[in-house]
Design a protein around this motif. Structure first.
Motif, PDB file in Angstrom:
ATOM      1  N   ARG A  10       0.831  -1.199   0.000  1.00  0.00           N
ATOM      2  CA  ARG A  10       0.000   0.000   0.000  1.00  0.00           C
ATOM      3  C   ARG A  10       0.867   1.250   0.000  1.00  0.00           C
ATOM      4  N   LYS A  13       1.707   2.836  -3.304  1.00  0.00           N
ATOM      5  CA  LYS A  13       0.668   3.436  -4.133  1.00  0.00           C
ATOM      6  C   LYS A  13       0.405   4.871  -3.662  1.00  0.00           C
ATOM      7  N   ASN A  98       4.429   8.847  -0.024  1.00  0.00           N
ATOM      8  CA  ASN A  98       3.418   8.542  -1.034  1.00  0.00           C
ATOM      9  C   ASN A  98       2.151   9.386  -0.901  1.00  0.00           C
ATOM     10  N   ASP A 121      -6.272   2.719 -11.050  1.00  0.00           N
ATOM     11  CA  ASP A 121      -5.605   1.618 -10.340  1.00  0.00           C
ATOM     12  C   ASP A 121      -4.168   1.974  -9.946  1.00  0.00           C
ATOM     13  N   LYS A 122      -3.796   3.239 -10.162  1.00  0.00           N
ATOM     14  CA  LYS A 122      -2.423   3.660  -9.881  1.00  0.00           C
ATOM     15  C   LYS A 122      -2.324   4.602  -8.690  1.00  0.00           C
ATOM     16  N   ALA A 123      -3.442   5.172  -8.260  1.00  0.00           N
ATOM     17  CA  ALA A 123      -3.440   6.105  -7.127  1.00  0.00           C
ATOM     18  C   ALA A 123      -4.809   6.091  -6.452  1.00  0.00           C
TER      19      ALA A 123
END
Length: 209
Positions: A10, A13, A98, A121-123
């Motif tokens: 996690r 991301k 992140n 699906d990237k952030a």
């Protein structure tokens, strides 16, 4: 070891807070303070675009310049590619950092759809941090800033266009997120310290949930 693995994954991301409000609402100033206090990485969509248009070898420079001068919104593909590149660079330098404040994005439905298509699906988007400020206060702040900022869009004519664009295009995005209970509203009409006190109260509350 196995129990800690999902947490590590996690952490890789990006967690994003969209920072929205009219021109002159104080987004940049407050983001600087959030960075100092909470360690987020601040990415201004407008600054990234302005920096890109200054690069002599940029394929987008002239196009970005035209859009900004006319108070129009730059095509979403350009903005998202600059944001994604900046996030990748920041996390390459420090994977644990992140948490990102993305300032001035998404500015319309096209921006939002482009983000959802490219970045879903990237952030993870935590919420919108909405700096709510009346138009006249915003205009006066920008005119004052324009005396020293060197920004070509800090003039009354451009500001009226930018505010009109904001009301027509960006405000509906805020309303959309509000229905999902993903808007954190801050009264941005007061002095900087007063506004940041409200920001701190909100951030500390979110952290305790």
């Amino acid at each position: 070891m196995l129990r800690s693995l999902p947490v590590q994954l996690r952490a890789m991301k990006p967690v994003v807070v969209f920072v929205l409000g009219g021109p002159g609402a104080g987004k940049g100033t407050q983001c600087e303070r959030i960075v100092q206090k909470y360690g987020h990485t601040h990415l201004s969509a407008g600054d990234l675009l302005r920096d890109e248009r200054k690069k002599p070898d940029s394929q987008y420079g002239e196009l970005i310049d035209t859009y900004i001068k006319e108070g129009k919104i730059v095509p979403v593909e350009i903005t998202i590619s600059l944001l994604q590149r900046a996030m990748d660079q920041a996390m390459k330098a420090d994977a644990q950092k992140n948490k990102f404040l993305i300032d001035g994005f998404p500015r319309n439905e096209d921006n939002l759809q482009g983000w959802n298509k490219t970045m879903h699906d990237k952030a993870d988007v935590a919420y919108i941090l909405f700096f709510d400020c009346d138009n006249e206060t915003c205009i006066n702040r920008c005119l004052e800033r324009g005396k020293s900022s060197g920004r070509t869009d800090d003039n009354r004519e451009s500001l009226k266009k930018r505010i009109e664009t904001y009301q027509m295009s960006t405000k509906p995005i805020i309303d959309q997120y509000q229905k999902m209970n993903k808007v954190r509203r801050i009264d941005a009409s007061g002095p900087v310290d007063q506004v940041f006190k409200a920001v701190q109260d909100m951030f500390d509350k979110e952290a305790s949930l």
